[in-house]
Motif scaffolding. Structure first.
Motif, PDB file in Angstrom:
ATOM      1  N   ASP A 135      41.630  29.923  52.764  1.00  0.00           N
ATOM      2  CA  ASP A 135      41.632  31.396  52.742  1.00  0.00           C
ATOM      3  C   ASP A 135      42.292  31.938  51.476  1.00  0.00           C
ATOM      4  OD1 ASP A 135      40.366  31.423  55.185  1.00  0.00           O
ATOM      5  OD2 ASP A 135      42.203  31.706  56.354  1.00  0.00           O
ATOM      6  N   GLU A 136      43.340  31.266  51.005  1.00  0.00           N
ATOM      7  CA  GLU A 136      44.043  31.718  49.813  1.00  0.00           C
ATOM      8  C   GLU A 136      43.170  31.562  48.569  1.00  0.00           C
ATOM      9  OE1 GLU A 136      46.990  33.480  47.615  1.00  0.00           O
ATOM     10  OE2 GLU A 136      46.826  33.295  49.791  1.00  0.00           O
ATOM     11  N   ILE A 137      42.408  30.470  48.497  1.00  0.00           N
ATOM     12  CA  ILE A 137      41.497  30.260  47.374  1.00  0.00           C
ATOM     13  C   ILE A 137      40.403  31.328  47.378  1.00  0.00           C
ATOM     14  CG2 ILE A 137      39.704  28.723  46.448  1.00  0.00           C
ATOM     15  CD1 ILE A 137      41.463  26.371  47.175  1.00  0.00           C
ATOM     16  N   ALA A 138      39.864  31.622  48.572  1.00  0.00           N
ATOM     17  CA  ALA A 138      38.830  32.650  48.680  1.00  0.00           C
ATOM     18  C   ALA A 138      39.373  34.012  48.264  1.00  0.00           C
ATOM     19  CB  ALA A 138      38.287  32.710  50.108  1.00  0.00           C
ATOM     20  N   SER A 139      40.610  34.306  48.681  1.00  0.00           N
ATOM     21  CA  SER A 139      41.243  35.575  48.317  1.00  0.00           C
ATOM     22  C   SER A 139      41.497  35.645  46.812  1.00  0.00           C
ATOM     23  CB  SER A 139      42.561  35.729  49.076  1.00  0.00           C
ATOM     24  OG  SER A 139      43.233  36.894  48.696  1.00  0.00           O
ATOM     25  N   PHE A 140      41.934  34.533  46.225  1.00  0.00           N
ATOM     26  CA  PHE A 140      42.192  34.479  44.782  1.00  0.00           C
ATOM     27  C   PHE A 140      40.910  34.725  43.983  1.00  0.00           C
ATOM     28  CE2 PHE A 140      41.861  31.550  41.102  1.00  0.00           C
ATOM     29  CZ  PHE A 140      42.691  32.235  40.225  1.00  0.00           C
ATOM     30  N   MET A 141      39.810  34.073  44.393  1.00  0.00           N
ATOM     31  CA  MET A 141      38.544  34.243  43.688  1.00  0.00           C
ATOM     32  C   MET A 141      38.032  35.681  43.816  1.00  0.00           C
ATOM     33  SD  MET A 141      37.948  31.468  42.146  1.00  0.00           S
ATOM     34  CE  MET A 141      36.348  31.970  41.570  1.00  0.00           C
ATOM     35  N   SER A 142      38.228  36.272  44.990  1.00  0.00           N
ATOM     36  CA  SER A 142      37.813  37.662  45.198  1.00  0.00           C
ATOM     37  C   SER A 142      38.618  38.609  44.307  1.00  0.00           C
ATOM     38  CB  SER A 142      37.982  38.039  46.667  1.00  0.00           C
ATOM     39  OG  SER A 142      37.654  39.388  46.887  1.00  0.00           O
ATOM     40  N   ASP A 143      39.935  38.380  44.231  1.00  0.00           N
ATOM     41  CA  ASP A 143      40.787  39.215  43.373  1.00  0.00           C
ATOM     42  C   ASP A 143      40.414  39.051  41.906  1.00  0.00           C
ATOM     43  OD1 ASP A 143      42.103  40.068  45.614  1.00  0.00           O
ATOM     44  OD2 ASP A 143      43.806  38.703  45.379  1.00  0.00           O
ATOM     45  N   LEU A 144      40.071  37.834  41.531  1.00  0.00           N
ATOM     46  CA  LEU A 144      39.710  37.552  40.140  1.00  0.00           C
ATOM     47  C   LEU A 144      38.423  38.288  39.761  1.00  0.00           C
ATOM     48  CD1 LEU A 144      40.945  35.812  37.884  1.00  0.00           C
ATOM     49  CD2 LEU A 144      39.370  33.986  38.520  1.00  0.00           C
ATOM     50  N   GLU A 145      37.477  38.366  40.689  1.00  0.00           N
ATOM     51  CA  GLU A 145      36.232  39.077  40.428  1.00  0.00           C
ATOM     52  C   GLU A 145      36.461  40.585  40.329  1.00  0.00           C
ATOM     53  OE1 GLU A 145      33.046  38.106  43.076  1.00  0.00           O
ATOM     54  OE2 GLU A 145      33.503  35.976  43.046  1.00  0.00           O
ATOM     55  N   ASP A 146      37.411  41.100  41.129  1.00  0.00           N
ATOM     56  CA  ASP A 146      37.636  42.552  41.186  1.00  0.00           C
ATOM     57  C   ASP A 146      38.481  43.074  40.032  1.00  0.00           C
ATOM     58  OD1 ASP A 146      36.193  42.614  43.527  1.00  0.00           O
ATOM     59  OD2 ASP A 146      37.951  42.534  44.834  1.00  0.00           O
ATOM     60  N   VAL A 147      39.265  42.202  39.403  1.00  0.00           N
ATOM     61  CA  VAL A 147      40.237  42.673  38.421  1.00  0.00           C
ATOM     62  C   VAL A 147      39.586  43.137  37.122  1.00  0.00           C
ATOM     63  CG1 VAL A 147      40.721  40.476  37.249  1.00  0.00           C
ATOM     64  CG2 VAL A 147      42.539  42.174  37.529  1.00  0.00           C
ATOM     65  N   ASP A 148      38.384  42.613  36.825  1.00  0.00           N
ATOM     66  CA  ASP A 148      37.738  42.969  35.562  1.00  0.00           C
ATOM     67  C   ASP A 148      36.245  42.667  35.663  1.00  0.00           C
ATOM     68  OD1 ASP A 148      38.449  43.482  32.440  1.00  0.00           O
ATOM     69  OD2 ASP A 148      36.811  42.043  32.624  1.00  0.00           O
ATOM     70  N   ASN A 149      35.434  43.580  35.144  1.00  0.00           N
ATOM     71  CA  ASN A 149      33.981  43.399  35.217  1.00  0.00           C
ATOM     72  C   ASN A 149      33.511  42.172  34.440  1.00  0.00           C
ATOM     73  OD1 ASN A 149      33.586  45.670  36.808  1.00  0.00           O
ATOM     74  ND2 ASN A 149      33.332  47.040  35.064  1.00  0.00           N
ATOM     75  N   ASP A 150      34.152  41.900  33.309  1.00  0.00           N
ATOM     76  CA  ASP A 150      33.765  40.726  32.511  1.00  0.00           C
ATOM     77  C   ASP A 150      34.017  39.437  33.273  1.00  0.00           C
ATOM     78  OD1 ASP A 150      32.925  42.252  30.401  1.00  0.00           O
ATOM     79  OD2 ASP A 150      34.809  42.126  29.304  1.00  0.00           O
ATOM     80  N   PHE A 151      35.159  39.368  33.981  1.00  0.00           N
ATOM     81  CA  PHE A 151      35.459  38.173  34.761  1.00  0.00           C
ATOM     82  C   PHE A 151      34.444  38.001  35.882  1.00  0.00           C
ATOM     83  CE2 PHE A 151      40.184  38.959  33.682  1.00  0.00           C
ATOM     84  CZ  PHE A 151      39.983  38.431  32.419  1.00  0.00           C
ATOM     85  N   SER A 152      34.114  39.117  36.516  1.00  0.00           N
ATOM     86  CA  SER A 152      33.133  39.066  37.604  1.00  0.00           C
ATOM     87  C   SER A 152      31.804  38.511  37.114  1.00  0.00           C
ATOM     88  CB  SER A 152      32.944  40.473  38.181  1.00  0.00           C
ATOM     89  OG  SER A 152      31.985  40.465  39.204  1.00  0.00           O
TER      90      SER A 152
END
Length: 275
Positions: free
Chosen positions: A127-144
């Motif tokens: 769950d923590e990995i899934a949450s981390f990946m979701s946060d990483l996608e939301d933090v910046d459009n380029d990362f997403s």
């Protein structure tokens, strides 16, 4: 001659010495903590400690022939640039370094990073990995976008491999499906015609065409004959209710032909004529 050979040998030894020295003691890439554009994503260090990320960094970098476990590294004209690291439960990305690396190299680095992070997944940190990946996608459009391309690159490779295998047979499969769709449409329309005649004309009820009538039509006629006096029932309405699945299949076949299946059949017939 002997003197020039000695000079060349000495020069070669000096060159090898400096190459070895630079390789072993040369400057290694580091994360620029003074960058003016650092983006951070927090993780739970008790579930995903820094050591997990360092292991992932090391494995991901090794797949690009880079030995470094301190952060994620991308290549720019052969230069190693560290654009992501982790410290005390904070995953940091140097956006300036990130933007300076060619996109295909960033995608490659993230692809290896995501794959190796998924390999570290277990029941405790899933769950923590899934949450981390979701946060990483939301933090910046380029990362997403980069993360999407990183995941899509693997899917695209599988799809391309499947297409390469199937490509020689696609035209033949298209023609066969088109012919099957035409045959199925004709059968369904003929079946409907016989069913409507069976329901509308008494001649067909006990006539020689009985074996061509569908079970649905026979069931509707049976229920109609057993209806209570005064009860109104439309045989045709009941019939079309029973045959709804048939007409869904008919619609799918017609849609397939409209969307290009018919062109495959026509092209195949024309090719036979030309031969």
């Amino acid at each position: 001659m002997k003197k020039s050979s000695s000079i060349l040998t000495f020069a070669f030894i000096i060159l090898m010495f400096f190459t070895f020295t630079y390789t072993v003691f040369g400057e290694t890439p580091t994360f620029n903590t003074n960058s003016s554009n650092i983006i951070s994503v927090g993780v739970n260090p008790t579930v995903l400690p820094d050591e997990v990320f360092h292991t992932v960094f090391e494995s991901a970098n090794q797949q690009s022939n880079i030995e470094n476990s301190e952060g994620l590294i991308g290549l720019k004209n052969g230069e190693q640039i560290m654009f992501a690291t982790v410290k005390d439960g904070v995953f940091s990305i140097d956006k300036a370094a990130f933007d300076s690396i060619p996109e295909k190299n960033v995608v490659r680095a993230f692809h290896f990073f995501i794959n190796n992070l998924e390999n570290m997944e277990n029941d405790k940190n899933r769950d923590e990995i899934a949450s981390f990946m979701s946060d990483l996608e939301d933090v910046d459009n380029d990362f997403s976008r980069i993360i999407f391309l990183s995941v899509y690159s693997e899917i695209k490779g599988d799809m391309y491999g499947a297409y390469t295998v199937m490509n020689p047979f696609l035209s033949a499969i298209n023609v066969l499906l088109g012919v099957a769709a035409v045959v199925l449409i004709c059968l369904l329309l003929l079946s409907t015609l016989f069913d409507l005649c069976y329901l509308g004309f008494s001649y067909f009820t006990d006539g020689w065409t009985n074996f061509l009538v569908s079970y649905d039509a026979k069931q509707v006629e049976y229920d109609f004959q057993r209806r209570v006096d005064g009860e109104y029932k439309s045989k045709y309405f009941e019939y079309f209710k029973h045959r709804s699945l048939t007409y869904i299949i008919l619609a799918v076949c017609i849609t397939y032909l409209i969307c290009g299946g018919l062109s495959g059949i026509i092209a195949y017939v024309l090719s036979l004529v030309n031969v």
